[in-house]
Design a protein around this motif. Structure first.
Motif, mmCIF file in Angstrom:
data_model
loop_
_atom_site.group_PDB
_atom_site.id
_atom_site.type_symbol
_atom_site.label_atom_id
_atom_site.label_comp_id
_atom_site.label_asym_id
_atom_site.label_seq_id
_atom_site.Cartn_x
_atom_site.Cartn_y
_atom_site.Cartn_z
ATOM 1 N N SER A 1 0.683 -1.056 -0.305
ATOM 2 C CA SER A 1 -0.142 -0.443 0.182
ATOM 3 C C SER A 1 0.997 0.970 0.078
ATOM 4 N N VAL A 2 1.906 1.730 0.225
ATOM 5 C CA VAL A 2 2.510 2.331 0.383
ATOM 6 C C VAL A 2 3.879 3.138 -0.446
ATOM 7 N N SER A 3 3.962 1.286 -1.330
ATOM 8 C CA SER A 3 5.068 1.757 -2.439
ATOM 9 C C SER A 3 5.433 0.561 -3.827
ATOM 10 N N GLY A 4 5.419 0.405 -4.655
ATOM 11 C CA GLY A 4 5.956 0.043 -5.350
ATOM 12 C C GLY A 4 5.249 -0.214 -7.028
ATOM 13 N N ARG A 5 4.316 0.445 -7.451
ATOM 14 C CA ARG A 5 3.766 0.788 -8.640
ATOM 15 C C ARG A 5 4.618 1.717 -9.531
ATOM 16 N N GLY A 6 5.651 2.200 -8.996
ATOM 17 C CA GLY A 6 6.384 2.359 -10.433
ATOM 18 C C GLY A 6 6.045 4.170 -10.510
ATOM 19 N N VAL A 7 4.776 4.680 -10.300
ATOM 20 C CA VAL A 7 4.370 5.501 -10.120
ATOM 21 C C VAL A 7 5.064 6.764 -9.375
ATOM 22 N N GLY A 8 5.485 7.064 -8.344
ATOM 23 C CA GLY A 8 5.444 8.139 -7.507
ATOM 24 C C GLY A 8 6.676 8.725 -7.601
ATOM 25 N N MET A 9 8.283 8.518 -8.264
ATOM 26 C CA MET A 9 9.394 8.741 -8.832
ATOM 27 C C MET A 9 9.286 9.496 -9.781
ATOM 28 N N ASP A 10 7.918 9.022 -10.507
ATOM 29 C CA ASP A 10 8.131 9.208 -11.929
ATOM 30 C C ASP A 10 7.009 11.132 -11.557
ATOM 31 N N VAL A 11 6.268 10.546 -10.701
ATOM 32 C CA VAL A 11 5.611 12.162 -10.511
ATOM 33 C C VAL A 11 6.092 12.858 -9.808
ATOM 34 N N VAL A 12 7.462 12.716 -8.760
ATOM 35 C CA VAL A 12 8.391 13.346 -8.364
ATOM 36 C C VAL A 12 9.142 14.314 -9.892
ATOM 37 N N LYS A 13 9.397 13.777 -10.128
ATOM 38 C CA LYS A 13 10.280 14.137 -11.417
ATOM 39 C C LYS A 13 9.722 15.432 -12.161
ATOM 40 N N THR A 14 8.547 14.475 -12.513
ATOM 41 C CA THR A 14 7.288 15.668 -13.651
ATOM 42 C C THR A 14 7.141 17.064 -13.073
ATOM 43 N N ASN A 15 6.829 16.662 -11.627
ATOM 44 C CA ASN A 15 6.861 18.023 -10.782
ATOM 45 C C ASN A 15 7.569 18.883 -10.060
ATOM 46 N N ILE A 16 8.817 17.898 -10.232
ATOM 47 C CA ILE A 16 10.220 19.088 -10.197
ATOM 48 C C ILE A 16 10.812 19.748 -11.204
ATOM 49 N N GLU A 17 10.409 19.212 -12.860
ATOM 50 C CA GLU A 17 10.536 19.779 -14.090
ATOM 51 C C GLU A 17 10.108 20.738 -14.250
ATOM 52 N N LYS A 18 8.839 20.943 -13.364
ATOM 53 C CA LYS A 18 7.677 21.780 -13.888
ATOM 54 C C LYS A 18 7.990 22.826 -13.153
ATOM 55 N N LEU A 19 8.547 22.924 -12.248
ATOM 56 C CA LEU A 19 8.946 24.063 -11.406
ATOM 57 C C LEU A 19 10.308 24.335 -11.657
ATOM 58 N N ASN A 20 10.918 24.206 -13.254
ATOM 59 C CA ASN A 20 12.529 24.401 -13.492
ATOM 60 C C ASN A 20 13.443 23.773 -12.266
ATOM 61 N N GLY A 21 12.933 22.841 -11.862
ATOM 62 C CA GLY A 21 14.051 22.270 -10.657
ATOM 63 C C GLY A 21 14.444 21.770 -10.803
ATOM 64 N N MET A 22 15.495 20.806 -10.500
ATOM 65 C CA MET A 22 16.986 20.398 -9.908
ATOM 66 C C MET A 22 16.831 19.058 -8.973
ATOM 67 N N ILE A 23 17.443 17.500 -9.797
ATOM 68 C CA ILE A 23 16.751 16.995 -8.152
ATOM 69 C C ILE A 23 18.533 16.014 -8.274
ATOM 70 N N ASP A 24 19.351 16.335 -7.223
ATOM 71 C CA ASP A 24 20.450 15.357 -7.609
ATOM 72 C C ASP A 24 20.568 14.777 -6.925
ATOM 73 N N ILE A 25 21.376 13.296 -6.154
ATOM 74 C CA ILE A 25 20.837 12.182 -5.859
ATOM 75 C C ILE A 25 22.468 11.585 -5.610
ATOM 76 N N ASP A 26 22.315 11.778 -4.297
ATOM 77 C CA ASP A 26 23.543 10.945 -3.355
ATOM 78 C C ASP A 26 23.632 10.225 -2.623
ATOM 79 N N SER A 27 24.500 9.327 -2.858
ATOM 80 C CA SER A 27 23.825 7.381 -2.164
ATOM 81 C C SER A 27 25.264 6.613 -1.907
ATOM 82 N N GLU A 28 25.244 5.801 -0.699
ATOM 83 C CA GLU A 28 26.229 5.366 -0.018
ATOM 84 C C GLU A 28 25.794 4.169 0.222
ATOM 85 N N LEU A 29 26.248 3.331 -0.014
ATOM 86 C CA LEU A 29 25.537 2.084 0.310
ATOM 87 C C LEU A 29 25.388 1.430 1.645
#
Lengths: 164, 826
Positions: free
Chosen positions: B499-527
């Motif tokens: 019920s929380v996630s797993g449909r593969g939609v959410g992060m796509d929404v993130v990207k579209t919305n941030i792009e709509k705002l002319n924003g940028m996303i930067d990901i950093d991660s360490e395993l």
């Protein structure tokens, strides 16, 4: 006394009604030439008529859309009626004008070859569009007959409708 | 009905504001269950909403809030302990309350939602956890509420009325005290009813009442003599405490949200109502509610003003150039700079009126995290910082959804379960940090979790599995590109849909919305250590800084927020890989696209060895845009292209430039999409470019003669006719410009007189040189002005030769021949 008054009022009312029906009977149009033909549109759908000014091309649009221009701070699309009607394009002359038409919130400028005149035409002189063109598609509202010529009356809302 | 509608609107606005705060308070409450301030605040919300909804006849809502108030009131007095179980019921009821409010907003009625189940649970919580006298809760709440309702009216009363009210309360106390002292039955009940005083012991209450009585008795009696009605009011409660309802003063038509409705209506507070009213009056003065539409209109007007300012600055520059050294210039300069300064300040001021603290969005997350952690059975703590950071209202509205998705993602995929964390040597509870801060003209929102981090290999193999990328692509991916995979639509690493996630939609929404705002996303991660996501969003949307670029003679504006850098490269630095142009930028390979290919610009000429590359960054992707020229940075106001032209791919809108012309604004997100399908033509422009210059015979050469004197034109014509070249005449600068613009002829040179009406030779030359196309068109001045200064001006405005009248036919012909390279091509 009150009878007299009533009569006067009635008379005035009749006169007013008469006026209205008279106004209703006449359509005011502005005529212009594109190519060889004379066209007309209702005067009330014209926002203004201006001399040609520079415009900016907009990519990914059909050739009849010349671009957008700045009309006192508003950005307005410019459509070449010659190209829209499938005629060969022509350079702007001294007589070329932009007619800025509006229908509801839609506004666009149209390039025409030259203006003719403002026409007052009784409604009875306006015939329907030729039957050969289908009702839904046509930009023609009707055909106005004058003593010496025929004027094609255009549907402004159809001209302002995006069709690409 | 208008008045009702108005009240209803106020009610809704206020309720939603209250609820926003409520969520956060409730979660906090769970950690600090005995914080009385917090409890009071929560109680007040329930109470305020109850009061208003009963006034507006929303019975269901009143019913629900009444029971909520009930349980909260008990908690406030420490009669029940708020544990997770009770909290769940309270949160449930708050959700229900929200749903009801939404319903009221949409349908103007609160019918259709069943609250009875929740009410039963609320009551169960009251009875089950609070071993109070079974009958007590109901009357307690009722009377407390009633008393509070009376309180609510204070704010609507004049001072005199308040005074009278105090009087009445005193009288009531008086009667009660008497009754109590008499030891009669009602006293016990009364005592319970007045649970609000229960902070004090009975003895204290008594003492207090005594004191008040002593103080007020004489006065009260005098007053009572004057006001018979007051007397009755006072009498009734004494006789029948249960009937306090009746004498409640008629509620004034205004719904008065009282600052402290929850506080006890006890005698010790006798002076407070007045103070409250005063305090309220003062705060009301400080803020006003303004319709957003008005602010939008104001913003539009400011936009116009900014455009006007830009024009003014340009005109000032032109004037400065033309009348250098003249006295009035300084004055003009001053005025222009003042206007420009004030405009900028005004713009900032108006922008500020639209600013909201991002806390408005952040507020809902504590609750969300709480729910999620219970649902997922993980211990997660949320750490919020910088909730005071302000940004434009329109952005605040857009940013909520992406943040929800990112945080859900962090909870579900990022943070591990407790035992996994312990096994990995971390603390059992995971932490998610939510930070907001300013960085230049941007606001940065950072979401950091200390979970398991992103595993690039796993991401790649999942993406291949889902057919989003090929194995070959996967091999060439950098870590950052691999992180970017999570934004692909349809991508999900979850083994199963929860019920929380797993449909593969959410992060796509993130990207579209941030792009709509002319924003940028930067990901950093360490395993194994966690993931940090950085959203960089421009502060405002309506007026933006843009980089103006030129291609041929067209100009485009690129939002500066998306421009990472600009580089000048030589053409041989461009490589072609699989039909795509790329270049090496430091240690990265950047794919390139020519702006002309995107916007179908006809490439007439191309003679420079160099190109400018604008490096664009949006969300997590990057691209290099090749342009012919960089014009500079300008403040632009975004205008829509209107209904007729909306949705043109790659164009975000238009703006009006200082010269009154329209410049299109590039939609960077769409451009990046288009770049993928555009065929590269960067390499093959040279071959097509040369064909145009081919001359087969003398009449292919074309020269324009610009002179206002017929005689002079004839002389020039006579001198050049023997060459057999095509000659075009113009009588002044304006006509010459028009002929050029029509583009019927490709001119090889122009002979220009200096003194002409309408537009003189210098101006004409300047205008012509503004067009890229004519950069290399030789302009030859033919004039009787022989002064050195005139020659200098000629050179400055772009003339290559300066012929003074009179001249010989041969001389003119030779100059022209030399400039058009006559005969060389034949």
């Amino acid at each position: 006394m009150s009878n007299q008054l009533q009569q006067v009022i009635n008379k005035q009312n009749n006169a007013l009604i008469g006026d209205e029906s008279k106004i209703d009977d006449v359509v005011q149009l502005v005529g212009f030439i594109v190519g060889e033909e004379e066209f007309a549109i209702p005067i009330l759908s014209i926002q203004e008529i201006i001399k040609p000014i520079s415009c900016t091309r907009v990519p990914q649009t059909p050739t009849y859309i010349l671009g957008v221009f700045n009309l006192r701070g508003s950005v307005i699309p410019l459509i070449d009626l010659r190209a829209r009607f499938g005629l060969t394009p022509q350079k702007h002359t001294d007589e070329t004008r932009f007619i800025v038409m509006k229908s509801g919130d839609d506004v666009a400028g149209f390039v025409i070859d030259r203006l003719t005149e403002a026409i007052r035409m009784p409604k009875k002189d306006i015939g329907p569009a030729p039957e050969t063109v289908s009702e839904a598609e046509t930009m023609i509202d009707g055909v106005g007959k004058q003593s010496d010529r025929i004027v094609t009356i255009l549907k402004v809302h159809k001209l302002l409708e995006r069709n690409f | 009905m208008d008045e009702f509608e108005e009240i209803l609107q106020d009610f809704l606005v206020e309720s939603f504001e209250l609820i926003e705060q409520l969520d956060q308070d409730l979660v906090e409450l769970e950690t600090r269950p005995d914080d009385l301030d917090l409890l009071n605040r929560i109680f007040r919300v329930a109470h305020t909403i109850k009061g208003a909804s009963s006034f507006l006849n929303f019975d269901t809502l009143t019913h629900l809030t009444h029971h909520m108030e009930n349980i909260l009131n008990l908690a406030r007095h420490g009669d029940i302990i708020i544990d997770a179980g009770v909290m769940d019921v309270i949160l449930e009821s708050i959700d229900l309350m929200k749903a009801l409010l939404v319903r009221i907003r949409d349908t103007r009625s609160d019918n259709g939602l069943d609250v009875s189940a929740c009410v039963v649970r609320l009551d169960a919580a009251v009875n089950g956890d609070a071993p109070v006298v079974a009958a007590a809760p109901e009357p307690v709440a009722a009377t407390a509420a009633l008393a509070d309702e009376e309180e609510a009216d204070y704010s609507g009363m004049s001072d005199a009325e308040v005074e009278a009210e105090i009087e009445r309360l005193l009288a009531q106390k008086n009667a009660e005290a008497i009754a109590k002292r008499a030891g009669s039955a009602p006293v016990v009940e009364k005592n319970e009813e007045e649970a609000d005083y229960s902070g004090m012991s009975d003895a204290e209450v008594e003492a207090e009442i005594e004191r008040l009585l002593a103080e007020k008795n004489a006065e009260a009696i005098a007053k009572r003599a004057n006001k018979q009605s007051e007397d009755t009011v006072a009498e009734i409660p004494a006789a029948a405490p249960a009937a306090v309802v009746v004498p409640t003063p008629e509620p004034t038509t205004q719904v008065a949200p009282v600052a402290k409705p929850a506080a006890a209506p006890a005698a010790p507070r006798r002076a407070e109502p007045k103070e409250d009213a005063d305090a309220k009056g003062a705060t009301v003065e400080q803020t006003i509610r303004v319709d957003v539409k008005r602010l939008d209109h104001l913003m539009n007007l400011i936009g116009e003003l900014v455009l006007g300012k830009n024009r003014l600055i340009k005109i000032n520059d032109d004037v400065e150039e033309r009348y250098e050294g003249e006295a009035f210039l300084e004055e003009l300069n001053q005025v222009v700079s003042i206007v420009s300064l004030v405009t900028t300040d005004l713009q900032i001021a108006v922008m500020k009126t639209r600013m909201l603290p991002i806390g408005k969005v952040f507020n809902k997350f504590p609750r969300m995290i709480r729910d999620l952690s219970r649902e997922l059975n993980k211990k997660i703590e949320l750490d919020i910082a910088g909730e005071d950071t302000e940004l434009d209202k329109s952005i605040v509205e857009e940013i909520g959804d992406p943040l929800v998705h990112i945080i859900r993602n962090s909870c579900d995929h990022g943070i591990e379960t407790g035992d996994v964390r312990l096994a990995a040597g971390k603390e059992e509870g995971g932490t998610i940090q939510l930070k907001a801060y300013h960085e230049g003209n941007h606001i940065v929102i950072q979401i950091i979790d200390d979970g398991k981090g992103l595993d690039t290999d796993m991401l790649k193999s999942k993406a291949i599995e889902k057919g989003l990328i090929t194995e070959k692509e996967a091999d060439g991916m950098t870590d950052k590109e691999a992180y970017g995979l999570i934004f692909r639509p349809g991508f999900s690493t979850a083994a199963q849909v929860t019920s929380v996630s797993g449909r593969g939609v959410g992060m796509d929404v993130v990207k579209t919305n941030i792009e709509k705002l002319n924003g940028m996303i930067d990901i950093d991660s360490e395993l194994g250590r966690g993931t940090s996501m950085k959203l960089k969003i421009p502060l405002t949307l309506a007026i933006i800084q843009a980089l103006l670029v030129g291609v041929q003679e067209e100009y485009y504006a690129i939002p500066l927020a998306s421009v990472l850098e600009t580089v000048r490269i030589s053409k041989d630095e461009i490589y072609t890989v699989e039909n795509r142009s790329v270049m090496r930028l430091r240690d990265e390979v950047l794919s390139l696209v020519h702006i002309g290919d995107i916007f179908e610009v006809e490439r007439v000429f191309d003679n420079s060895e160099h190109a400018y590359v604008v490096v664009l960054g949006l969300a997590e992707s990057k691209i290099g845009l090749i342009v012919d020229t960089l014009i500079g940075q300008e403040e632009i106001v975004i205008k829509s292209l209107g209904e007729y032209l909306k949705g043109i791919e790659g164009i975000a809108g238009a703006t009006i430039r200082g010269d009154g012309g329209v410049t299109l604004i590039v939609d960077v997100a769409a451009l990046m999409q288009m770049a993928k399908s555009v065929k590269s033509t960067v390499g093959d422009e040279n071959s097509s470019g040369k064909k145009l210059g081919v001359k087969n015979n003398a009449s292919d050469y074309c020269v324009m003669i610009v002179d206002d004197s017929k005689t002079d034109r004839t002389i020039m014509r006579k001198s050049l006719e023997p060459m057999g070249i095509t000659l075009v005449e113009a009588v002044d600068g304006i006509e010459a410009m028009n002929i050029l613009k029509q583009g019927d002829h490709f001119f090889d040179a122009m002979l220009i007189d200096i003194e002409m009406p309408r537009m003189d030779g210098y101006t004409l030359a300047g205008e012509i040189k503004k067009y890229n196309k004519y950069k290399n068109l030789p302009l030859i001045a033919v004039t009787s002005r022989a002064g050195k200064a005139d020659r200098m001006r000629g050179v400055e405005s772009g003339m290559v030769e300066y012929i003074t009248k009179p001249y010989s036919f041969d001389y003119l012909m030779n100059v022209v021949k030399r400039n058009i390279k006559f005969n060389e091509g034949l």
